[in-house]
Motif scaffolding. Structure first.
Motif, PDB file in Angstrom:
ATOM      1  N   ILE A 113       5.479  50.686  50.366  1.00  0.00           N
ATOM      2  CA  ILE A 113       5.464  50.150  51.731  1.00  0.00           C
ATOM      3  C   ILE A 113       6.708  50.679  52.436  1.00  0.00           C
ATOM      4  O   ILE A 113       7.834  50.346  52.054  1.00  0.00           O
ATOM      5  CB  ILE A 113       5.468  48.614  51.718  1.00  0.00           C
ATOM      6  N   ASP A 114       6.486  51.511  53.431  1.00  0.00           N
ATOM      7  CA  ASP A 114       7.600  52.057  54.203  1.00  0.00           C
ATOM      8  C   ASP A 114       7.688  51.326  55.531  1.00  0.00           C
ATOM      9  O   ASP A 114       6.721  51.311  56.303  1.00  0.00           O
ATOM     10  CB  ASP A 114       7.393  53.553  54.452  1.00  0.00           C
ATOM     11  N   LEU A 115       8.850  50.739  55.785  1.00  0.00           N
ATOM     12  CA  LEU A 115       9.081  50.055  57.062  1.00  0.00           C
ATOM     13  C   LEU A 115       9.830  51.026  57.972  1.00  0.00           C
ATOM     14  O   LEU A 115      10.919  51.472  57.625  1.00  0.00           O
ATOM     15  CB  LEU A 115       9.915  48.788  56.858  1.00  0.00           C
ATOM     16  N   TYR A 116       9.238  51.345  59.085  1.00  0.00           N
ATOM     17  CA  TYR A 116       9.826  52.316  60.009  1.00  0.00           C
ATOM     18  C   TYR A 116      10.472  51.604  61.195  1.00  0.00           C
ATOM     19  O   TYR A 116       9.907  50.638  61.729  1.00  0.00           O
ATOM     20  CB  TYR A 116       8.755  53.277  60.539  1.00  0.00           C
ATOM     21  N   TYR A 117      11.610  52.161  61.625  1.00  0.00           N
ATOM     22  CA  TYR A 117      12.337  51.626  62.789  1.00  0.00           C
ATOM     23  C   TYR A 117      12.765  52.807  63.641  1.00  0.00           C
ATOM     24  O   TYR A 117      13.316  53.780  63.124  1.00  0.00           O
ATOM     25  CB  TYR A 117      13.595  50.881  62.350  1.00  0.00           C
ATOM     26  N   ARG A 118      12.496  52.704  64.929  1.00  0.00           N
ATOM     27  CA  ARG A 118      12.948  53.762  65.833  1.00  0.00           C
ATOM     28  C   ARG A 118      13.653  53.086  67.004  1.00  0.00           C
ATOM     29  O   ARG A 118      13.138  52.096  67.550  1.00  0.00           O
ATOM     30  CB  ARG A 118      11.735  54.548  66.348  1.00  0.00           C
ATOM     31  N   ARG A 128       8.793  49.365  65.718  1.00  0.00           N
ATOM     32  CA  ARG A 128       8.583  49.165  64.281  1.00  0.00           C
ATOM     33  C   ARG A 128       7.145  49.464  63.926  1.00  0.00           C
ATOM     34  O   ARG A 128       6.239  49.135  64.692  1.00  0.00           O
ATOM     35  CB  ARG A 128       8.869  47.710  63.898  1.00  0.00           C
ATOM     36  N   TRP A 129       6.932  50.041  62.763  1.00  0.00           N
ATOM     37  CA  TRP A 129       5.598  50.171  62.215  1.00  0.00           C
ATOM     38  C   TRP A 129       5.701  50.296  60.708  1.00  0.00           C
ATOM     39  O   TRP A 129       6.811  50.379  60.158  1.00  0.00           O
ATOM     40  CB  TRP A 129       4.834  51.325  62.836  1.00  0.00           C
ATOM     41  N   VAL A 130       4.572  50.291  60.039  1.00  0.00           N
ATOM     42  CA  VAL A 130       4.552  50.246  58.585  1.00  0.00           C
ATOM     43  C   VAL A 130       3.578  51.297  58.070  1.00  0.00           C
ATOM     44  O   VAL A 130       2.506  51.488  58.660  1.00  0.00           O
ATOM     45  CB  VAL A 130       4.097  48.837  58.112  1.00  0.00           C
ATOM     46  N   VAL A 131       3.971  51.984  57.010  1.00  0.00           N
ATOM     47  CA  VAL A 131       3.046  52.896  56.333  1.00  0.00           C
ATOM     48  C   VAL A 131       2.865  52.394  54.901  1.00  0.00           C
ATOM     49  O   VAL A 131       3.854  52.211  54.181  1.00  0.00           O
ATOM     50  CB  VAL A 131       3.575  54.346  56.323  1.00  0.00           C
ATOM     51  N   VAL A 132       1.639  52.137  54.525  1.00  0.00           N
ATOM     52  CA  VAL A 132       1.345  51.674  53.169  1.00  0.00           C
ATOM     53  C   VAL A 132       0.644  52.803  52.429  1.00  0.00           C
ATOM     54  O   VAL A 132      -0.333  53.357  52.937  1.00  0.00           O
ATOM     55  CB  VAL A 132       0.409  50.439  53.208  1.00  0.00           C
ATOM     56  N   SER A 133       1.149  53.144  51.247  1.00  0.00           N
ATOM     57  CA  SER A 133       0.550  54.255  50.497  1.00  0.00           C
ATOM     58  C   SER A 133       0.101  53.774  49.127  1.00  0.00           C
ATOM     59  O   SER A 133       0.799  52.988  48.462  1.00  0.00           O
ATOM     60  CB  SER A 133       1.571  55.383  50.304  1.00  0.00           C
ATOM     61  N   ASN A 134      -1.025  54.288  48.729  1.00  0.00           N
ATOM     62  CA  ASN A 134      -1.600  53.931  47.432  1.00  0.00           C
ATOM     63  C   ASN A 134      -1.239  55.018  46.422  1.00  0.00           C
ATOM     64  O   ASN A 134      -1.750  56.132  46.484  1.00  0.00           O
ATOM     65  CB  ASN A 134      -3.124  53.828  47.588  1.00  0.00           C
ATOM     66  N   GLY A 254      -3.988  57.852  46.472  1.00  0.00           N
ATOM     67  CA  GLY A 254      -3.280  58.916  47.194  1.00  0.00           C
ATOM     68  C   GLY A 254      -3.316  58.743  48.706  1.00  0.00           C
ATOM     69  O   GLY A 254      -2.649  59.469  49.434  1.00  0.00           O
ATOM     70  N   GLY A 255      -4.082  57.776  49.176  1.00  0.00           N
ATOM     71  CA  GLY A 255      -4.225  57.602  50.631  1.00  0.00           C
ATOM     72  C   GLY A 255      -3.124  56.722  51.199  1.00  0.00           C
ATOM     73  O   GLY A 255      -2.408  56.023  50.482  1.00  0.00           O
ATOM     74  N   SER A 256      -2.981  56.781  52.516  1.00  0.00           N
ATOM     75  CA  SER A 256      -2.008  55.897  53.151  1.00  0.00           C
ATOM     76  C   SER A 256      -2.563  55.399  54.481  1.00  0.00           C
ATOM     77  O   SER A 256      -3.495  55.984  55.038  1.00  0.00           O
ATOM     78  CB  SER A 256      -0.673  56.613  53.349  1.00  0.00           C
ATOM     79  N   PHE A 257      -1.991  54.330  54.940  1.00  0.00           N
ATOM     80  CA  PHE A 257      -2.425  53.719  56.201  1.00  0.00           C
ATOM     81  C   PHE A 257      -1.192  53.482  57.063  1.00  0.00           C
ATOM     82  O   PHE A 257      -0.210  52.891  56.608  1.00  0.00           O
ATOM     83  CB  PHE A 257      -3.115  52.384  55.923  1.00  0.00           C
ATOM     84  N   THR A 258      -1.263  53.961  58.302  1.00  0.00           N
ATOM     85  CA  THR A 258      -0.148  53.793  59.232  1.00  0.00           C
ATOM     86  C   THR A 258      -0.557  52.793  60.300  1.00  0.00           C
ATOM     87  O   THR A 258      -1.564  52.992  60.976  1.00  0.00           O
ATOM     88  CB  THR A 258       0.203  55.148  59.893  1.00  0.00           C
ATOM     89  N   THR A 259       0.227  51.757  60.453  1.00  0.00           N
ATOM     90  CA  THR A 259      -0.112  50.769  61.492  1.00  0.00           C
ATOM     91  C   THR A 259       0.296  51.303  62.864  1.00  0.00           C
ATOM     92  O   THR A 259       1.168  52.172  62.954  1.00  0.00           O
ATOM     93  CB  THR A 259       0.637  49.440  61.286  1.00  0.00           C
ATOM     94  N   PRO A 260      -0.292  50.776  63.918  1.00  0.00           N
ATOM     95  CA  PRO A 260       0.246  51.109  65.232  1.00  0.00           C
ATOM     96  C   PRO A 260       1.639  50.509  65.396  1.00  0.00           C
ATOM     97  O   PRO A 260       1.969  49.524  64.732  1.00  0.00           O
ATOM     98  CB  PRO A 260      -0.746  50.458  66.206  1.00  0.00           C
ATOM     99  N   PRO A 261       2.465  51.100  66.259  1.00  0.00           N
ATOM    100  CA  PRO A 261       3.806  50.553  66.433  1.00  0.00           C
ATOM    101  C   PRO A 261       3.810  49.298  67.314  1.00  0.00           C
ATOM    102  O   PRO A 261       2.899  49.084  68.112  1.00  0.00           O
ATOM    103  CB  PRO A 261       4.560  51.684  67.141  1.00  0.00           C
ATOM    104  N   VAL A 262       4.848  48.510  67.111  1.00  0.00           N
ATOM    105  CA  VAL A 262       5.116  47.407  68.031  1.00  0.00           C
ATOM    106  C   VAL A 262       6.503  47.677  68.605  1.00  0.00           C
ATOM    107  O   VAL A 262       7.416  48.061  67.887  1.00  0.00           O
ATOM    108  CB  VAL A 262       5.003  46.037  67.333  1.00  0.00           C
ATOM    109  N   VAL A 263       6.624  47.562  69.914  1.00  0.00           N
ATOM    110  CA  VAL A 263       7.919  47.773  70.551  1.00  0.00           C
ATOM    111  C   VAL A 263       8.488  46.401  70.894  1.00  0.00           C
ATOM    112  O   VAL A 263       7.751  45.522  71.349  1.00  0.00           O
ATOM    113  CB  VAL A 263       7.813  48.683  71.795  1.00  0.00           C
TER     114      VAL A 263
END
Ligand code: GLA
Length: 683
Positions: A113-118, A128-134, A254-263
């Motif tokens: 689970i990658d938590l992204y911050y810009r 903020r958004w999140v990428v979850v990878s299997n 091997g797949g991943s899911f990227t959420t839409p960002p929230v500002v």
């Protein structure tokens, strides 16, 4: 690896830390703190055998499992049915300009689970958004995947959003938070007329100009959910993300899911600063350049569009100063009424025997750009498209598909459907000089069948089609309409160029709608038309001046039946459009301030400002006993600069400080009275 991560903007700090138990905790979201070492997680312990650490901790992105009874950001089901996750903080990456990724890994589950911050530093915002990878060998089902959870260290806040329905969108409301959890969502496949995918939480005494506000908006043009939970241990959390109700997404190995960002942002300068910040952010998502003054034929002609009728309207539209002529519904297929023709995007030979080209040429010769209405996500059962592809709509195996407005929703999760929509629209735009599309969507999704991922995939499919179309036709502006304001959100903005916020064009109702819209969405993206009186929907009579002034507080359009207006009215309309063109940079690009009205009379006061000029729109819908005027105090001026303006027929020259602290009097008479006061900086 750091133990504390601090995202600094000029006036705010957003900090996250790993505590001694390894939990990733929200440490601070508020005013700026430079001493980052002070940002440590508060001490916690189990309060009782029923009030346990994991439930009390302000976790940055809690996952379902263990003693967590609070709202969580992620709920996943592993191949063996396990839903317990135990991720650990595994690392961080600082990117350029202070952007950050925090990585959490549950090795046993095979989940990263990658938590992204810009940082949008100059606007004091973070994304903020999140990428979850299997990383496992098996499929993982995501039953909830939020974009973020936020923590505010206070109880008893004021929660604001909008509520509404068709033709009554954006009714602003504020309610206290308390022990009962709040939940807002949309389940219709669009962000919906009912609520907006955003949150505003403020202190009890926050005003337009002072007091703390924490706010955020999800950038997703489909279903969403949002919860506001006041913890029994103190503090309030907000969880926001794509709609989880009836939705589940499968992650292949091997797949991943990227959420839409929230500002999201924090200010202690009240709702006004929140709005100007959100507007500046929204404008950045938009393509640059002024939005043209348009004429739209819908209220004048309904489905009765013909070559001759539209030409005549176009000639009249040009005479009042329109820059863009938009043919609304009714021009295609067998579309004589609501029930027919959606999906058949060929030009009706009965209504346009020579095709669209002569009308487009006429409009262009007059000096206007040409626009047209489409509803590409839909199909009428009575259409060639449906006859050829009945399987292209959302439907379930056991029941006939149910219609609303006599139409069905095409399944945009299917690549063949997307390709078809693209090629039809690509053809339409390639064959005709079309500069503007009004893209409508007039019914909600339903009966989506057995695959719960379809809610997400349909919306992702919509995004893909619109992006592809924009790439192929980068010059075409696209208006987002979904039965009026059914799809107004920061995911739609940027993908689309402007919004039709409501089919209700009654100027008095619009004042409320526009106010609700203005909380988080930019003026430039808000289409507003001057239409007939009495209004077709409300049957209310309002003078042209008031109608025009209300519509001029957006991206101006005209929807009135120009053939039924007198020469005097048309001339008056032309004056407003000319004025609007002069004022357009101030209205479309300037800061909007919702000014206070100190009068017992219900004046509504709005200020649009760029450094050189402010426009003050004054409305008095009904004059009451006493006939009192009001005092206008401006905002955001330079205290020492001098400004010139005329109010109540007298020209004044005053300092910015005087205009902001003392203010000038305005007195309007009668009902539906309005004025626009121009305040120019002279030194
Ligand atoms: C919807 C839109 C209107 C108009 C009609 C046409 O209701 O919101 O603005 O375009 O469709 O059918």
């Amino acid at each position: 690896m750091n133990r504390t991560w601090a995202l600094q903007t000029p006036t705010t700090t957003y900090a996250v830390a790993c505590d001694e138990r390894g939990l990733l905790r929200s440490v601070h979201w508020g005013g700026r703190i430079d001493a980052v070492d002070d940002l440590t997680p508060g001490q916690l312990w189990d309060l009782s055998t029923n009030d346990l650490y994991a439930d009390i901790a302000e976790e940055e992105f809690p996952l379902h499992g263990g003693f967590r009874y609070k709202e969580v950001g992620l709920r996943a089901v592993l191949a063996d049915g396990t839903r317990e996750l135990r991720p650990v903080v595994a690392g961080d990456t600082w990117h350029e300009r202070g952007h950050l990724t925090i990585r959490c890994i549950d090795e046993d589950a095979g989940l990263t689970i990658d938590l992204y911050y810009r940082i949008v530093g100059d606007l004091d915002l973070i994304e903020r958004w999140v990428v979850v990878s299997n990383t496992s060998q098996d499929r993982i089902l995501l039953e909830r995947i939020a974009s973020a959870q936020f923590h505010i260290p206070f109880d008893d806040l004021r929660f604001s959003n909008v509520s509404g329905l068709w033709a009554a969108e954006f009714q602003p409301f504020t309610q206290p938070t308390g022990p009962a959890k709040l939940r807002l969502d949309s389940r219709k496949g669009v962000s919906d007329h009912r609520h907006n995918p955003s949150f505003i939480l403020a202190g009890p005494d926050t005003t337009e100009t002072a007091g703390p506000v924490w706010f955020g908006a999800l950038a997703h043009p489909g279903n969403f959910f949002l919860t506001v939970e006041q913890s029994q241990y103190g503090g309030t959390s907000v969880t926001i993300g794509i709609g989880e109700d009836d939705c589940a997404v499968t992650l292949e190995p091997g797949g991943s899911f990227t959420t839409p960002p929230v500002v999201a942002g924090y200010t202690r300068q009240g709702y006004g600063r929140m709005s100007t910040t959100a507007h500046a952010y929204g404008r950045r998502l938009m393509r640059p350049g002024p939005r043209p003054v348009l004429y739209n034929s819908w209220e004048a002609a309904g489905f009765d569009v013909t070559d001759d009728g539209q030409r005549e309207l176009a000639t009249r539209a040009r005479a009042i100063g329109a820059e863009l002529f938009v043919v609304d519904d009714g021009w295609f297929g067998r579309r004589g009424q609501e029930a027919d023709g959606l999906g058949d995007w060929w030009v009706s030979p009965e209504k346009f025997p020579r095709g669209l080209a002569p009308l487009v040429a006429h409009v262009n010769r007059l000096g206007m750009a040409f626009g047209i209405w489409v509803e590409p996500e839909m199909v009428s059962p009575n259409s060639d498209l449906y006859a050829a592809h009945p399987d292209w709509v959302h439907r379930d195996a056991r029941h006939d598909p149910e219609t609303s407005r006599d139409q069905l929703v095409l399944d945009l999760s299917r690549p063949d459907v997307r390709d078809h929509i693209f090629s039809v629209l690509d053809g339409l735009l390639s064959e005709n000089a079309i500069a503007y599309l009004k893209w409508d969507a007039n019914r909600p999704m339903a009966q989506v069948g057995p695959d719960r991922a379809v809610w997400w995939e349909h919306t992702a499919g919509l995004v893909a089609v619109v992006r592809r179309l924009r790439e192929a036709h980068p010059e075409v502006l696209i208006e987002a309409c979904a039965s009026g304001g059914g799809r107004v959100d920061l995911g739609t903005l940027g993908l689309f160029d402007d919004f039709w916020p409501s089919d209700n064009t009654d100027a008095l109702d619009r004042l409320t709608i526009q106010r609700g819209y203005s909380m988080l969405h930019p003026t430039k993206a808000m289409r507003a038309w001057i239409t007939d009186s009495p209004n077709f929907l409300t049957q209310r009579d309002i003078p042209l001046r008031f109608r025009a002034h209300v519509a001029m507080m957006g991206s101006l359009g005209v929807g009135a039946d120009l053939s039924s207006m007198t020469e005097t009215e048309l001339a008056e309309l032309g004056v407003y459009i000319d004025q609007y063109k002069t004022w357009r940079p101030v209205i479309q690009e300037g800061a909007l301030h919702r000014l206070d009205n100190p009068s017992p009379n219900a004046y509504q006061l709005y200020q649009f400002s760029v450094p050189e000029r402010s426009l003050v729109f004054v409305f008095l819908p009904a004059s009451r006993i006493g006939r009192r005027g009001t005092r206008v105090r401006l905002r955001g001026l330079e205290p020492d600069s001098r400004y010139r303006f005329t109010a109540n027929w007298v020209e004044h020259d005053r300092s910015g400080a005087w205009l902001m602290e003392h203010g000038f009097d305005v007195w309007l008479q009668g009902d539906y009275a309005s004025d626009v006061i121009v305040v120019d900086r002279i030194s």
